[in-house]
Scaffold this active site. Sequence first.
Site, PDB file in Angstrom:
ATOM      1  N   HIS A   1       0.839  -0.881   0.035  1.00 29.71           N
ATOM      2  CA  HIS A   1      -0.104   0.014   0.175  1.00 29.71           C
ATOM      3  C   HIS A   1       0.677   1.536   0.028  1.00 29.71           C
ATOM      4  O   HIS A   1       0.537   1.624  -0.955  1.00 29.71           O
ATOM      5  CB  HIS A   1      -1.295  -0.098   1.570  1.00 29.71           C
ATOM      6  CG  HIS A   1      -1.843   1.001   1.483  1.00 29.71           C
ATOM      7  ND1 HIS A   1      -3.635   0.751   0.677  1.00 29.71           N
ATOM      8  CD2 HIS A   1      -2.471   2.714   1.711  1.00 29.71           C
ATOM      9  CE1 HIS A   1      -4.219   0.881   0.864  1.00 29.71           C
ATOM     10  NE2 HIS A   1      -3.346   2.455   1.503  1.00 29.71           N
TER      11      HIS A   1
ATOM     12  N   ARG B   1      -9.711   0.848 -15.594  1.00 30.54           N
ATOM     13  CA  ARG B   1     -10.286  -0.705 -14.184  1.00 30.54           C
ATOM     14  C   ARG B   1     -11.332  -0.343 -13.861  1.00 30.54           C
ATOM     15  O   ARG B   1     -11.893   0.333 -12.816  1.00 30.54           O
ATOM     16  CB  ARG B   1      -8.976  -0.934 -13.024  1.00 30.54           C
ATOM     17  CG  ARG B   1      -7.847  -1.191 -12.904  1.00 30.54           C
ATOM     18  CD  ARG B   1      -7.109  -1.256 -11.844  1.00 30.54           C
ATOM     19  NE  ARG B   1      -5.625  -2.412 -11.673  1.00 30.54           N
ATOM     20  CZ  ARG B   1      -4.721  -2.343 -11.442  1.00 30.54           C
ATOM     21  NH1 ARG B   1      -4.501  -0.192 -11.615  1.00 30.54           N
ATOM     22  NH2 ARG B   1      -3.334  -2.453 -11.466  1.00 30.54           N
TER      23      ARG B   1
ATOM     24  N   ARG C   1     -11.018  -1.970 -19.748  1.00 28.43           N
ATOM     25  CA  ARG C   1     -11.141  -3.945 -18.857  1.00 28.43           C
ATOM     26  C   ARG C   1     -11.952  -4.382 -18.693  1.00 28.43           C
ATOM     27  O   ARG C   1     -12.629  -3.181 -17.239  1.00 28.43           O
ATOM     28  CB  ARG C   1      -9.555  -4.327 -17.644  1.00 28.43           C
ATOM     29  CG  ARG C   1      -9.928  -5.461 -17.320  1.00 28.43           C
ATOM     30  CD  ARG C   1      -9.086  -5.744 -16.137  1.00 28.43           C
ATOM     31  NE  ARG C   1      -8.961  -4.796 -15.344  1.00 28.43           N
ATOM     32  CZ  ARG C   1      -8.479  -4.975 -14.280  1.00 28.43           C
ATOM     33  NH1 ARG C   1      -6.999  -5.959 -14.273  1.00 28.43           N
ATOM     34  NH2 ARG C   1      -8.394  -4.768 -13.303  1.00 28.43           N
TER      35      ARG C   1
ATOM     36  N   GLU D   1      -1.665 -12.779 -17.583  1.00 23.23           N
ATOM     37  CA  GLU D   1      -1.863 -12.699 -16.613  1.00 23.23           C
ATOM     38  C   GLU D   1      -1.385 -13.752 -15.793  1.00 23.23           C
ATOM     39  O   GLU D   1      -1.531 -14.267 -13.790  1.00 23.23           O
ATOM     40  CB  GLU D   1      -2.756 -11.968 -15.602  1.00 23.23           C
ATOM     41  CG  GLU D   1      -3.481 -10.737 -15.436  1.00 23.23           C
ATOM     42  CD  GLU D   1      -4.505 -10.304 -14.960  1.00 23.23           C
ATOM     43  OE1 GLU D   1      -3.878  -9.040 -14.205  1.00 23.23           O
ATOM     44  OE2 GLU D   1      -5.711 -10.555 -15.535  1.00 23.23           O
TER      45      GLU D   1
ATOM     46  N   ASN E   1       1.263  -8.070 -12.638  1.00 22.87           N
ATOM     47  CA  ASN E   1       1.364  -8.087 -10.209  1.00 22.87           C
ATOM     48  C   ASN E   1       0.155  -9.457 -10.506  1.00 22.87           C
ATOM     49  O   ASN E   1       1.127 -10.082  -9.133  1.00 22.87           O
ATOM     50  CB  ASN E   1       0.243  -6.857  -9.751  1.00 22.87           C
ATOM     51  CG  ASN E   1       0.676  -5.525 -10.490  1.00 22.87           C
ATOM     52  OD1 ASN E   1       1.629  -5.013 -10.811  1.00 22.87           O
ATOM     53  ND2 ASN E   1      -0.113  -4.501  -9.901  1.00 22.87           N
TER      54      ASN E   1
ATOM     55  N   ARG F   1      -0.535 -11.859  -3.440  1.00 26.00           N
ATOM     56  CA  ARG F   1       0.179 -10.146  -3.961  1.00 26.00           C
ATOM     57  C   ARG F   1      -0.980  -9.376  -2.328  1.00 26.00           C
ATOM     58  O   ARG F   1      -0.165  -7.994  -2.742  1.00 26.00           O
ATOM     59  CB  ARG F   1      -0.566  -9.553  -5.261  1.00 26.00           C
ATOM     60  CG  ARG F   1      -1.787  -9.666  -4.891  1.00 26.00           C
ATOM     61  CD  ARG F   1      -2.539  -9.769  -6.553  1.00 26.00           C
ATOM     62  NE  ARG F   1      -2.368  -8.358  -6.979  1.00 26.00           N
ATOM     63  CZ  ARG F   1      -2.697  -7.166  -7.699  1.00 26.00           C
ATOM     64  NH1 ARG F   1      -3.574  -8.184  -9.188  1.00 26.00           N
ATOM     65  NH2 ARG F   1      -2.278  -6.451  -8.235  1.00 26.00           N
TER      66      ARG F   1
HETATM   67  C1  PEP Z   1      -1.850  -6.939 -12.672  1.00 23.51           C
HETATM   68  O1  PEP Z   1      -2.458  -7.999 -12.583  1.00 23.51           O
HETATM   69  O2  PEP Z   1      -0.851  -6.872 -13.114  1.00 23.51           O
HETATM   70  C2  PEP Z   1      -2.983  -5.479 -13.444  1.00 23.51           C
HETATM   71  C3  PEP Z   1      -2.301  -4.666 -13.924  1.00 23.51           C
HETATM   72  O3  PEP Z   1      -3.957  -6.038 -13.218  1.00 23.51           O
HETATM   73  P1  PEP Z   1      -5.081  -5.487 -11.798  1.00 23.51           P
HETATM   74  O4  PEP Z   1      -3.194  -5.293 -10.881  1.00 23.51           O
HETATM   75  O5  PEP Z   1      -5.720  -4.683 -11.717  1.00 23.51           O
HETATM   76  O6  PEP Z   1      -4.944  -7.136 -10.935  1.00 23.51           O
HETATM   77 MG    MG Z   2      -4.572  -8.083 -12.392  1.00 23.12          MG
END
Ligand code: PEP
Ligand code: MG
Length: 564
Positions: free
Chosen positions: A183, A285, A321, A410, A433, A444
């Site tokens: 964060h 997003r 997205r 992803e 991510n 994560r």
């Molecule tokens: C990711 O997973 O890198 C991404 C851009 O999507 P989010 O962080 O919204 O899951």
């Molecule tokens: Mg993602």
Amino acid sequence: MQLRGTGVGGGIAIGRVLRMADPLPEPVDRPSDRTPDVEAERAAHALVATATDLAERGRHTGGAAKDVLEAQALMAADPTLATEVANRVRGGATAERAVFDAFAGYRDTLAGMGGYLAERAADLDDISQRVRAQLAGVAAPGVPSPGHPFVLVARDLSPADTATLDLDQVRALITAEGGPTSHTAILAREKSVVAIVGVHDAATLSDGDLVIVDAGSDAVIAAPTTEQVADAERRIAERAAIAAAPPEPGRLADGTPVPLLANLGSAAGAEEAVRLGAEGVGLFRTEFLFLDADRAPTVDEQRAEYVRLLEAFPGRKVVVRVLDAGADKPLSFVNDDVEPNPALGLRGIRALRAAEPVLRDQLTALALADASTDADLEVMAPMVATVEEARYFTTLAKELGIRVAGVMVETPAAALIADRVLAATDFASIGTNDLAQYTMAADRLLGSVAALQDPWHPAVLRLIGEVGAAGAGSGRPVGVCGEAAADPLLAVVLVGLGVTSLSMSPSAIADVRSSLLGYTREDAGRFARIALAADGASEAKLAVREAASALRGESGTGSLNRGG
Ligand code: PEP
Ligand code: MG
């Protein structure tokens, strides 16, 4: 002396250390020697005073900070919590212990719910600290305000602390805990604060110490020499000049274009993104628009939101997205099942397929918004793992009037067969991510495995290389829209792996642009090979940084090179 951590962005700052008070310890669990009435009165008074203080601070700030503080003030004034505290006091506990236990109980309940609610758990810890500081008559743990600029050193920062940082006073942030996706790191990037997180030796810094905080080199230089200070001052001036210059499109030193796009969660950030040089949007997003909704938004409601976004980018690419519901972003109207492992469950495109009317409505709203505006809309699906999912989404999107439809890569599965995935769709955008989370099997949202969540890991880079190669082979674009794109040196490596555009939080664009300008396509390819050949994330980063320094005629691993 040099302390190491993980730099956020490429900023650099010089200043004197001021440490943030460590959190209050857990109060001893002993019977109170006051009467229950006196304890109840103390607790009630401390709760009200804390709520008033938070609300007051909220009134004097704006943006994200205001929302965080107002939400915290409401939590502090929550009648259920007050009753819970009062009951514990009547059972013989001290006010301190009653507050600690009552807040801890709520914190555990929230943490168990997962996703965004779990993130609110940290807020409850913060409020509990503030109420107990009131009871003890000591200053609330939090950012000090000495009335002059300083470098803030803390174990970690609460969301409220980070959101309310006074940027005129805080030159830089150093935290002992936290990883690149914590964060603190995300908010620091958003606010363009020079920051290094995960500096394990931060406790060795004392109030008044002069330090150079060099985020680009992941280094805190304590007791710097006169030359080091002069070098840092020169670089600070250089960066200020770059930031003040009108932004140009992203490109490498040899002129190869690398479009730099913005990650946005609402149309409100569009103007600022353009001002900071975003050439379009690489990731919008949409789930952030509907996090609090308890029913699916209508086509008209959605269309209005999308029109607002597209109107801000006439003639430019805007990649939206479709809802990435589930795991860390649950939406009640899409995900209603409790899953033991939500990150491995019905999320992203899987959840949308299970709720296809929601997906159809969203694609319809997007197509309508596209028809009435001048941006170049592209739409993509999150969390794709199979060719069949890519084909399903692309076909449905086109059937409902979307002109360009792509998928996010992803999952390791999608990356490993990127050639076939790309054959079924128009483009790929790599979400580093999640790709790092799934490749490294490291949640994560979990601080304890944050160090594994590193896109510099050669395993993650090899997967990105697979997608880059598939893009080159098919002539289809391959973007990156995860946090990795915001790391100035990693951005060069990504281009070397075949990535054709980079999307990031707008505040990171200036650093990435200036880093790309330092290297040719050939350099980028060489850096990619060096990173792929490393054993781990830190080795990859160090080896590329050394190669970059050597190229620029600088010496040593700690050299203060631009972009590294
Ligand atoms: C990711 O997973 O890198 C991404 C851009 O999507 P989010 O962080 O919204 O899951
Ligand atoms: Mg993602």
